[in-house]
Design a protein around this motif. Structure first.
Motif, PDB file in Angstrom:
ATOM      1  N   SER A  55      12.136  75.873  31.149  1.00 30.54           N
ATOM      2  CA  SER A  55      11.756  74.356  30.425  1.00 30.54           C
ATOM      3  C   SER A  55      12.086  74.743  29.140  1.00 30.54           C
ATOM      4  CB  SER A  55      10.387  74.106  30.807  1.00 30.54           C
ATOM      5  OG  SER A  55      10.194  74.184  32.269  1.00 30.54           O
TER       6      SER A  55
ATOM      7  N   HIS B  18       5.711  71.056  44.482  1.00 31.16           N
ATOM      8  CA  HIS B  18       5.355  71.267  42.898  1.00 31.16           C
ATOM      9  C   HIS B  18       6.351  72.083  41.983  1.00 31.16           C
ATOM     10  CE1 HIS B  18       1.334  69.573  43.776  1.00 31.16           C
ATOM     11  NE2 HIS B  18       1.448  70.609  44.601  1.00 31.16           N
ATOM     12  N   PRO B  19       7.610  71.511  42.053  1.00 26.15           N
ATOM     13  CA  PRO B  19       8.675  72.118  41.252  1.00 26.15           C
ATOM     14  C   PRO B  19       8.756  72.111  39.810  1.00 26.15           C
ATOM     15  CG  PRO B  19       9.466  69.772  42.042  1.00 26.15           C
ATOM     16  CD  PRO B  19       8.069  70.127  42.487  1.00 26.15           C
ATOM     17  N   ASP B  20       7.752  71.410  39.185  1.00 24.89           N
ATOM     18  CA  ASP B  20       7.594  71.620  37.708  1.00 24.89           C
ATOM     19  C   ASP B  20       6.203  72.528  37.457  1.00 24.89           C
ATOM     20  OD1 ASP B  20       9.725  69.888  37.057  1.00 24.89           O
ATOM     21  OD2 ASP B  20       8.664  68.191  37.694  1.00 24.89           O
ATOM     22  N   SER B  21       5.639  72.976  38.424  1.00 31.57           N
ATOM     23  CA  SER B  21       4.495  73.570  38.394  1.00 31.57           C
ATOM     24  C   SER B  21       4.701  75.155  38.666  1.00 31.57           C
ATOM     25  CB  SER B  21       3.260  73.489  38.874  1.00 31.57           C
ATOM     26  OG  SER B  21       2.793  72.186  38.555  1.00 31.57           O
TER      27      SER B  21
ATOM     28  N   ARG C 126      14.801  73.889  41.476  1.00 35.19           N
ATOM     29  CA  ARG C 126      15.448  72.869  42.521  1.00 35.19           C
ATOM     30  C   ARG C 126      16.082  73.701  43.508  1.00 35.19           C
ATOM     31  NH1 ARG C 126      21.243  71.782  41.381  1.00 35.19           N
ATOM     32  NH2 ARG C 126      21.699  73.240  39.549  1.00 35.19           N
TER      33      ARG C 126
ATOM     34  N   THR D 118      11.466  74.989  35.792  1.00 31.57           N
ATOM     35  CA  THR D 118      11.738  74.017  36.882  1.00 31.57           C
ATOM     36  C   THR D 118      12.565  74.474  37.897  1.00 31.57           C
ATOM     37  OG1 THR D 118      11.405  72.172  35.099  1.00 31.57           O
ATOM     38  CG2 THR D 118      12.368  71.378  37.075  1.00 31.57           C
TER      39      THR D 118
END
Ligand code: F42
Length: 148
Positions: A147, A89-92, A107, A105
């Protein structure tokens, strides 16, 4: 925006306490790694199996508005669980570095890009270099970007 879901505190007492102290004080207390005086952040992730909200203190390594997160776990042979949460869950993800958390975000970086960030991390927290010597795994490195 806060990550929705049930918060499950760490099973490790000193880690759980550090998160609680940090949050309750708005980042003015519990903001260093015990015994070192070096700054920490609190990273919120979503559990890759449970879906629950997890909070993990990590060393604060910031460079030009981005943060590097080092999945060292003291040089243990296995990745910390939060590694898998970030991959799933790289966006949470949120970071708290001061009074309030903000969304990021993440990575995982590899090869030459990893080397550049790793050097910055070791400059901020020298024991990372010892942790890499202690373990056969290549310690994962994530870059977290706020973000917009
Ligand atoms: N750890 C680091 O790896 N790097 C650092 O730079 C770092 C700095 C740091 C500074 C202050 C401090 O207090 C602690 C610091 N730590 C650092 C330790 C870090 O906070 C973590 O405790 C450590 O990395 C271990 O992370 P972990 O995610 O493996 O934690 C375990 C103990 C844990 O919380 N396990 C949970 C449990 O209930 O057993 C599981 C949590 C979880 O995310 N579960 C998932 C889910 O879906 O909910 C999946 C479960 C699965 O098995 O897949």
């Amino acid at each position: 925006m806060a990550i929705d879901g049930v918060y499950e505190p760490s099973p490790v007492e000193w880690v759980r306490n550090q998160v609680e102290t940090y949050e309750q004080s708005g980042g003015t207390e519990g903001n260093t790694l015990r015994g070192t005086g070096l700054p920490v952040i609190v990273v919120t992730t979503r559990g890759n199996r449970s879906g629950r909200v997890r909070k993990t203190p990590l060393m604060r390594v910031e460079f030009e508005g981005q943060y590097v997160l080092i999945a060292s776990q003291g040089g243990a042979s296995k990745h910390p669980v939060w590694y898998h949460n970030l991959k799933a869950h790289p966006d949470s993800v949120e970071i708290q570095d001061g009074p309030a958390p903000f969304a990021v975000t993440v990575r995982e970086v590899t090869d030459g890009e990893r080397a550049v960030w790793w050097e910055r991390a070791v400059a901020a927290f020298a024991p990372y270099a010892d942790y890499q010597i202690k373990t056969e795994r290549v310690i994962p490195v994530f870059v977290a970007t706020p973000s917009r």
